[in-house]
Design an enzyme around this catalytic site. Sequence first.
Site, PDB file in Angstrom:
ATOM      1  N   SER A  62       0.802  -1.225   0.000  1.00  0.00           N
ATOM      2  CA  SER A  62       0.000   0.000   0.000  1.00  0.00           C
ATOM      3  C   SER A  62       0.831   1.269   0.000  1.00  0.00           C
ATOM      4  O   SER A  62       0.307   2.332  -0.285  1.00  0.00           O
ATOM      5  CB  SER A  62      -0.943   0.013   1.201  1.00  0.00           C
ATOM      6  OG  SER A  62      -0.193   0.089   2.393  1.00  0.00           O
ATOM      7  N   LYS A 106       0.502   4.824   6.661  1.00  0.00           N
ATOM      8  CA  LYS A 106      -0.168   5.535   5.575  1.00  0.00           C
ATOM      9  C   LYS A 106       0.326   6.974   5.589  1.00  0.00           C
ATOM     10  O   LYS A 106       0.953   7.420   6.547  1.00  0.00           O
ATOM     11  CB  LYS A 106      -1.701   5.541   5.771  1.00  0.00           C
ATOM     12  CG  LYS A 106      -2.337   4.176   5.800  1.00  0.00           C
ATOM     13  CD  LYS A 106      -2.600   3.618   4.411  1.00  0.00           C
ATOM     14  CE  LYS A 106      -3.180   2.223   4.457  1.00  0.00           C
ATOM     15  NZ  LYS A 106      -2.253   1.168   4.186  1.00  0.00           N
TER      16      LYS A 106
END
Lengths: 183, 203
Positions: A62, A106
Site C-alpha cells: 500500500s 499511511k
Amino acid sequence: MSTAGSRIASFLGGAAARFGKVPWREIREEAFDRAVLVLKAACFVHVVNTYVVGIAFVRGPSMLPTINLTGDVVAVERVSPRWGSLAVGDVVILLSPENPRKTVAKRVLGLEGDAVTFLIDPARGSASQTVVVPGGHVWVQGDNIYSSRDSRQFGPVPYGLIQGRAFCKVWPPEAVGLIGQKL
Amino acid sequence: MGTLNPLWFFMKKSMTVALFGITISDRYATVYSLTGTSMSPTFTTSSPGFPGYLKGISFVKAIQAKNDQMFIGYVKRNLSKLIRRMITGDIVLVEKFCLEKYKFSRGDVIAFKSPSDHKREFVKRLIALPGDSMQIPDTSDILKIPEGHCWVEGDNKEFSLDSRHFGPIPLGLVQGRVTHIIWPPQRISKVERKVAMERVRST
C-alpha cells in the site's frame, strides 16, 4: 566397603561445611541488584520507545514506491503526534480502525477541517469525491492508491489512533534515507 | 563533592521510580481521578465546575466534566490541593492487560481517547462489540457495529456525551478497563459489568 563408606561420609561432611562457607548473602544481593538493573533497562527502553522514538517493520504494497513490498524498517518518532504537530504529507503509523491489533503505515493527506478530493476507484475511470475531515480526525491514504485500504474505504480516522510519524528508513542499507513529504 | 552526592543519589532514585511508574502505568495498571456526572450512579464525583488544572505532572490524571464536556487535566504537584481534589471524586483503578488482545466484554467500563479530541479521555460503559446489532436508543433503528469498532454509553443518559453523539468508536482508542473504585474508602468496590440484554443482539 567400610573405607568406601567412610570416604563418602567424609566427602558429604566436607561438602556441608563448604556449603556453609559460600557467601550466600552477597550472592543474593548481587543477583537482586542485577535484576533491578535489568528491570530499569527494560523500563527505559519502554519509555524511549513510547515517548521519543521507536522502530517499526512496515511491509505490504500500500505504500509503494515509498516503502518496499517485502518490508522496510523505519524509525518512528512519537513526539509529533503527541504535540499535535503532524502535517499533510507525513507518513504515520496508526492502529487500523478495522482491527486494533494491526498497525498500518499511511500518508496523511488531510487534517481536521481540510477538504480532501480523491478518486473513488482509480482503476476504473476518474470519478472523484470530496470529503471534509471532521474535527479530531485525519485523512490517510497509501501512496499506492491501486492497492491500499485507507480512508477511502474506512473514512477519516480519529487522531488518537496515530502511534507515530515514520521519518526515516533504517534497513535494508540500500533503502536508508529520510521519508519525504511527497504531496 | 560531599553536598553533591545526596542530590545525585536522590535524582537517581527518583529517575528509577519515574521509569518504573511510567512503565507500569502504561502497560499494566494506572489510577484515574474521575470527574463529571456522565457515569453516575456508578461513579460519584463532586459537582461539576471545580477547575482541573494542567500544571506539572502527577501520578493521577484528573478527568473533569462540565455537563457534556470532559477534559484531561494534570493535577498540580501541590500535595494539599492534590488531596483536596482527590477527595472530591472517585478514584478508580484502570487495568491495561485487556489491551494485549483488545478483548473486552459487553458491559465493561472502559477509558478511551475522545474521537473528536485526542487529548481528552472519557470513561464510559461498553455496550456493543464489533459485529453486534443494536437498537439505537430513542429510535427504532438497528445498527450493525462495524468491525474494529464498539458502542459506548454513559450510565447517566441525560448528561453523557457518548456514541449516541459521535457514533461507534474504533477499539484502537481504548486505553484501559476500569476494574475497581479505590477511593473514597466507603466506596471501595469492584466495578460491575452491566449488560444491556434487551438492546444488543450478538452474532
